[in-house]
Design an enzyme around this catalytic site. Structure first.
Site, mmCIF file in Angstrom:
data_model
loop_
_atom_site.group_PDB
_atom_site.id
_atom_site.type_symbol
_atom_site.label_atom_id
_atom_site.label_comp_id
_atom_site.label_asym_id
_atom_site.label_seq_id
_atom_site.Cartn_x
_atom_site.Cartn_y
_atom_site.Cartn_z
ATOM 1 N N ASP A 31 0.807 -1.232 0.000
ATOM 2 C CA ASP A 31 0.000 0.000 0.000
ATOM 3 C C ASP A 31 0.835 1.275 0.000
ATOM 4 O O ASP A 31 0.299 2.358 0.282
ATOM 5 C CB ASP A 31 -0.960 0.048 1.202
ATOM 6 C CG ASP A 31 -2.150 -0.870 1.050
ATOM 7 O OD1 ASP A 31 -2.214 -1.605 0.047
ATOM 8 O OD2 ASP A 31 -3.015 -0.876 1.954
ATOM 9 N N CYS A 69 -3.826 -5.769 -3.614
ATOM 10 C CA CYS A 69 -2.606 -6.547 -3.432
ATOM 11 C C CYS A 69 -2.605 -7.965 -3.995
ATOM 12 O O CYS A 69 -1.621 -8.396 -4.600
ATOM 13 C CB CYS A 69 -2.248 -6.589 -1.955
ATOM 14 S SG CYS A 69 -3.451 -7.387 -0.896
ATOM 15 N N HIS A 137 -0.157 -14.131 0.736
ATOM 16 C CA HIS A 137 -1.513 -13.795 0.304
ATOM 17 C C HIS A 137 -1.975 -14.553 -0.936
ATOM 18 O O HIS A 137 -2.862 -14.097 -1.654
ATOM 19 C CB HIS A 137 -1.635 -12.290 0.059
ATOM 20 C CG HIS A 137 -3.004 -11.754 0.400
ATOM 21 N ND1 HIS A 137 -3.384 -10.459 0.137
ATOM 22 C CD2 HIS A 137 -4.083 -12.342 0.967
ATOM 23 C CE1 HIS A 137 -4.631 -10.271 0.536
ATOM 24 N NE2 HIS A 137 -5.081 -11.402 1.041
#
Length: 476
Positions: A31, A69, A137
């Site tokens: 971010d 993301c 992730h």
């Protein structure tokens, strides 16, 4: 005796060939906005180590990732656009209430499919020791964990900056900050693999929310006057921790005399959490500001997808140089593969192009004509407000065309003259819009990109209660 001698000779040749390959370190913040670094324009945040890296290497000033993301990480690891992996965003399509919208979004894949070979697997096959410490992730359990996707060593962690959990469970000092823990692991990995080529992937969770920082760094910015939409001491302190991490990695390379044979890259996974008040998405409360870029994370305007990208490759990149050629996430896999002399996965097309020619000469031209994004979904920002609706884009040189799928609206921008995307030229320049639109349609057909369909009672989602999932909406 002769066989033994030949074996040792071959082994020695293999070791020498392997040692000739540069080490590769890829550090990614989470971010961090395009102008959140001093070397990319901030007058408030302080990033002396990353600035030093930029002064020693090259800045790519028109590099793009996805709007949030998870799809970026899937593209980096697979070398493929989201249309091939099915990873478009974070979570399922029911995260945001699209029941009143004209389109039903395309279902989202939440883990990188196991049939996709990763850049780590390619580098490992090429003789690299591979390590990953940070936010993965792309699947945490079983064969989806990074330790099963080509990394010899892997510890994943995200969600908290203090009192964090790791997978696998790892002990750490009470009160330690996550960025420091990950850097400890990264430096240790470098030290243990200094005698052979290594590929280190260090994807930080900073500067993602929750906004938590070390008190001594917050104090450093407490009395500093805001500049240009950059104003938050806690967020500045989080950036400073990421910068400290980069500095520690650089210091370890210097100490071990590895810097001259190491390609070091720093970037961010998507745009910063800001620019929403200027878009009318929020009334107030931007964490940062991506100006002069438009909008922020979750949007496919430049503020959501253009990110800082710095590469230092001693003997190859010119110190203090910059390159404005449009580049994108799918370029990373073929770039690292060329650097490490690794083979592309059999049967898995790579959508990008190696950036090594640009690293050698910032005025070089790539073979392709354009880069693309395809987002067939919705990203909310609150009740009936949207950071983006379904959209696709093409960027060819200075020209960027966006097609919004709900109504077919086209927006055409000249990014060289209008980096803030303030003037839609599609009506003034219909031939250019038509040309780029035709190329984008042809690309969608070539990668078999699925399109959202008309939202009907049969395909629509059950209406959500107001406020449900609000916290997560703001996070991703």
């Amino acid at each position: 005796m002769t066989r033994c001698f030949l074996f040792l000779l071959l082994l020695s040749s293999f070791v020498r060939a392997a040692s000739d390959k540069p080490n590769v370190i890829f550090i990614m913040a989470d971010d961090l906005g395009y102008t959140d670094l001093a070397c990319f324009g901030s007058k408030y945040y302080e990033t002396p180590n990353i600035d030093k890296l930029a002064s020693q290497g090259m800045k790519l000033t028109s590099h793009h990732h996805c709007q949030n993301c998870q799809p970026t990480r899937a593209a980096l690891m697979s070398g493929q656009y989201a249309a091939r992996t099915g990873v478009y965003t974070v979570g399922g399509i029911d995260r945001f209430d699209w029941s009143t919208r004209p389109l039903r979004p395309v279902d989202n894949v939440v883990q990188l499919p196991l049939e996709k070979k990763t850049v780590a697997q390619a580098m490992k096959t090429a003789g690299y020791a591979t390590g990953m410490f940070g936010k993965w992730h792309l699947g945490e359990s079983g064969d989806h964990h990074p330790a099963k996707r080509g990394f010899d060593e892997a510890i994943s962690s995200s969600g908290q900056h203090f009192d964090f959990k790791t997978n696998p469970k790892t002990e750490y000092p009470q009160g330690q900050y996550l960025a420091d823990f990950l850097t400890d692991k990264a430096v240790d990995f470098i030290q243990r693999h200094k005698d052979a080529p290594f590929f280190l992937y260090l994807p930080h969770f900073g500067v993602h929310s929750p906004y938590q920082a070390k008190p001594e760094l917050i104090a450093k910015f407490k009395d500093k006057a805001p500049v240009g939409g950059h104003h938050d001491p806690k967020y500045a302190a989080m950036i400073a921790s990421v910068d400290e991490s980069v500095g520690r990695v650089m210091a370890a390379l210097d100490e071990l005399k590895l810097a001259e044979n190491t390609v070091l890259i720093f970037t961010s996974d998507n745009g910063g959490v800001g620019g929403y008040t200027r878009e009318g998405i929020k009334k107030s409360g931007d964490t940062t500001d991506n100006a002069p870029l438009r909008s922020g994370k979750g949007s496919l305007y430049e503020g959501g997808t253009r990110v800082p990208f710095i590469v230092r490759w001693p003997g190859v990149t010119q110190a203090g140089s910059s390159c404005d050629v449009p580049t994108i996430h799918v370029d990373v896999f073929p770039t690292l593969a060329e650097i490490g002399r690794a083979s592309a996965p059999e049967g898995q097309p790579l959508d990008g192009e190696s950036l090594a020619p640009l690293f050698r000469d910032p005025t070089a031209r790539l073979k392709r004509e354009a880069i693309y994004q395809h987002f067939p979904g919705y990203l909310g920002a609150g009740a009936d407000t949207w950071r983006t609706t379904p959209v696709g884009l093409i960027q060819s040189g200075e020209w960027k065309l966006m097609e919004f799928f709900e109504d077919g609206r086209l927006e055409l921008y000249n990014l060289k003259d209008d980096i803030g995307e303030s003037k839609n030229l599609s009506t003034e320049m219909p031939d250019k819009a038509k040309e780029l639109h035709a190329k984008m349609i042809a690309w969608r057909e070539s990668v078999k990109a699925p399109m959202p369909v008309k939202n009907t009672p049969q395909t629509g989602a059950e209406p959500k209660k107001k406020g449900k999932g609000k916290k997560k909406k703001q996070a991703e």
